[in-house]
Design an enzyme around this catalytic site. Structure first.
Site, PDB file in Angstrom:
ATOM      1  N   GLU A 146      44.752 -27.800  62.916  1.00  0.00           N
ATOM      2  CA  GLU A 146      44.868 -26.650  63.822  1.00  0.00           C
ATOM      3  C   GLU A 146      46.308 -26.540  64.321  1.00  0.00           C
ATOM      4  OE1 GLU A 146      44.225 -23.900  64.723  1.00  0.00           O
ATOM      5  OE2 GLU A 146      42.679 -23.764  66.271  1.00  0.00           O
TER       6      GLU A 146
ATOM      7  N   GLY B 244      46.902 -19.349  62.001  1.00  0.00           N
ATOM      8  CA  GLY B 244      47.999 -20.025  62.696  1.00  0.00           C
ATOM      9  C   GLY B 244      48.394 -21.360  62.101  1.00  0.00           C
TER      10      GLY B 244
ATOM     11  N   ASP C 226      51.584 -16.780  66.156  1.00  0.00           N
ATOM     12  CA  ASP C 226      51.970 -15.374  66.214  1.00  0.00           C
ATOM     13  C   ASP C 226      51.861 -14.779  67.604  1.00  0.00           C
ATOM     14  OD1 ASP C 226      49.050 -15.402  66.302  1.00  0.00           O
ATOM     15  OD2 ASP C 226      49.183 -13.229  66.058  1.00  0.00           O
TER      16      ASP C 226
ATOM     17  N   ASP D 193      44.303 -25.058  73.009  1.00  0.00           N
ATOM     18  CA  ASP D 193      44.567 -24.413  74.288  1.00  0.00           C
ATOM     19  C   ASP D 193      43.350 -24.673  75.193  1.00  0.00           C
ATOM     20  OD1 ASP D 193      46.131 -22.650  75.914  1.00  0.00           O
ATOM     21  OD2 ASP D 193      44.802 -21.008  75.390  1.00  0.00           O
TER      22      ASP D 193
ATOM     23  N   PHE E  62      53.801 -19.243  76.348  1.00  0.00           N
ATOM     24  CA  PHE E  62      53.334 -18.627  75.112  1.00  0.00           C
ATOM     25  C   PHE E  62      54.303 -18.930  73.971  1.00  0.00           C
ATOM     26  CE2 PHE E  62      52.116 -15.465  72.007  1.00  0.00           C
ATOM     27  CZ  PHE E  62      50.752 -15.687  71.985  1.00  0.00           C
TER      28      PHE E  62
HETATM   29  P1  5GP Z   1      41.502 -22.356  72.103  1.00  0.00           P
HETATM   30  O1  5GP Z   1      40.135 -22.066  71.566  1.00  0.00           O
HETATM   31  O2  5GP Z   1      41.850 -23.810  72.099  1.00  0.00           O
HETATM   32  O3  5GP Z   1      41.731 -21.712  73.447  1.00  0.00           O
HETATM   33  O4  5GP Z   1      42.435 -21.517  71.197  1.00  0.00           O
HETATM   34  C1  5GP Z   1      43.304 -21.978  70.315  1.00  0.00           C
HETATM   35  C2  5GP Z   1      43.928 -20.778  69.649  1.00  0.00           C
HETATM   36  O5  5GP Z   1      44.519 -19.890  70.622  1.00  0.00           O
HETATM   37  C3  5GP Z   1      45.035 -21.204  68.742  1.00  0.00           C
HETATM   38  O6  5GP Z   1      44.555 -21.500  67.463  1.00  0.00           O
HETATM   39  C4  5GP Z   1      45.941 -19.990  68.786  1.00  0.00           C
HETATM   40  O7  5GP Z   1      45.505 -19.053  67.845  1.00  0.00           O
HETATM   41  C5  5GP Z   1      45.760 -19.421  70.166  1.00  0.00           C
HETATM   42  N1  5GP Z   1      46.838 -19.862  71.090  1.00  0.00           N
HETATM   43  C6  5GP Z   1      46.728 -20.668  72.154  1.00  0.00           C
HETATM   44  N2  5GP Z   1      47.910 -20.861  72.760  1.00  0.00           N
HETATM   45  C7  5GP Z   1      48.809 -20.173  72.045  1.00  0.00           C
HETATM   46  C8  5GP Z   1      50.230 -19.984  72.156  1.00  0.00           C
HETATM   47  O8  5GP Z   1      50.945 -20.510  73.038  1.00  0.00           O
HETATM   48  N3  5GP Z   1      50.805 -19.188  71.223  1.00  0.00           N
HETATM   49  C9  5GP Z   1      50.096 -18.594  70.231  1.00  0.00           C
HETATM   50  N4  5GP Z   1      50.775 -17.842  69.364  1.00  0.00           N
HETATM   51  N5  5GP Z   1      48.762 -18.741  70.087  1.00  0.00           N
HETATM   52  C10 5GP Z   1      48.127 -19.523  70.983  1.00  0.00           C
HETATM   53 MG    MG Z   2      44.341 -20.601  65.714  1.00  0.00          MG
END
Ligand code: 5GP
Ligand code: MG
Length: 179
Positions: A98, A43, A158, A102, A151
């Site tokens: 990054e 990403g 993606d 999220d 999202f």
């Molecule tokens: P975390 O471990 O912080 O929950 O995850 C982060 C990852 O979740 C990001 O690197 C991404 O791959 C995915 N992610 C979180 N929110 C979104 C979003 O709104 N759109 C997309 N495409 N990926 C997301």
């Molecule tokens: Mg990611």
């Protein structure tokens, strides 16, 4: 492809302007430090490649690939390293690049991993931040934009490995993933 987007959050021009600002801040902070820029694939690859060309100091480039167990939309909190760094980071200043924070699980995992390996410093540069969704205590040191709990796709992000090549950031229509 563009028809699947509900709303454009940030245009290409806006993104470029924000990249200039972030790069100016980083260029001041990392002068003479020669950090390792660690891109979290896949990403963050678009953000990282645009950002690094604006960074006016010596740096090394490396990357990791990680995945969360469970679906992307609701990561279970368990993170798996799919592709490790190609070089050691002991004593190095690490800048993790990054796409979006999220729940925070991914960055918490990487932070701990790099600390165990003896990095001198570990900082996080995330283009997007969804603070409302945080499950663990992780803060980015440098953030492009705070975004709502929607999202988001484009600019490297993606859905089912699609939309990464959109040059802007947008909210994906619910109808695309609800069927
Ligand atoms: P975390 O471990 O912080 O929950 O995850 C982060 C990852 O979740 C990001 O690197 C991404 O791959 C995915 N992610 C979180 N929110 C979104 C979003 O709104 N759109 C997309 N495409 N990926 C997301
Ligand atoms: Mg990611």
């Amino acid at each position: 492809m563009n028809n699947d987007i509900e709303k454009v959050l940030f245009t290409e021009d806006q993104i470029n302007q924000r990249l200039d600002e972030l790069a100016a801040t980083l260029t001041e902070k990392y002068q003479d430090k020669c950090p390792v820029l660690v891109t979290v694939m896949t990403g963050a690859m678009v953000f990282s490649s645009d950002l690094m060309r604006r960074l006016n100091f010596k740096l090394n480039v490396d990357y990791v690939d990680v995945s969360s167990y469970g679906t992307e939309a609701a990561s279970g909190g368990e993170v798996r390293l799919i592709q490790d760094l190609s070089a050691g980071i002991k004593g190095r200043d690490v800048l993790i690049v990054e796409d979006i924070i999220d729940s925070g699980h991914t960055l918490k995992y990487l932070n701990k991993l790099f600390a165990q390996r003896g990095a001198n410093s570990i900082k996080i540069c995330a283009f997007l931040d969804k603070p409302d969704r945080r499950e663990v205590d992780v803060k980015a040191d440098y953030v492009g934009y705070e975004v709502p709990n929607e999202f988001i796709v484009g600019y490297g992000l993606d859905y089912n490995n699609l939309y990464r090549n959109l040059p802007y950031l947008g909210i994906l229509k619910r109808s695309v993933y609800a069927n």
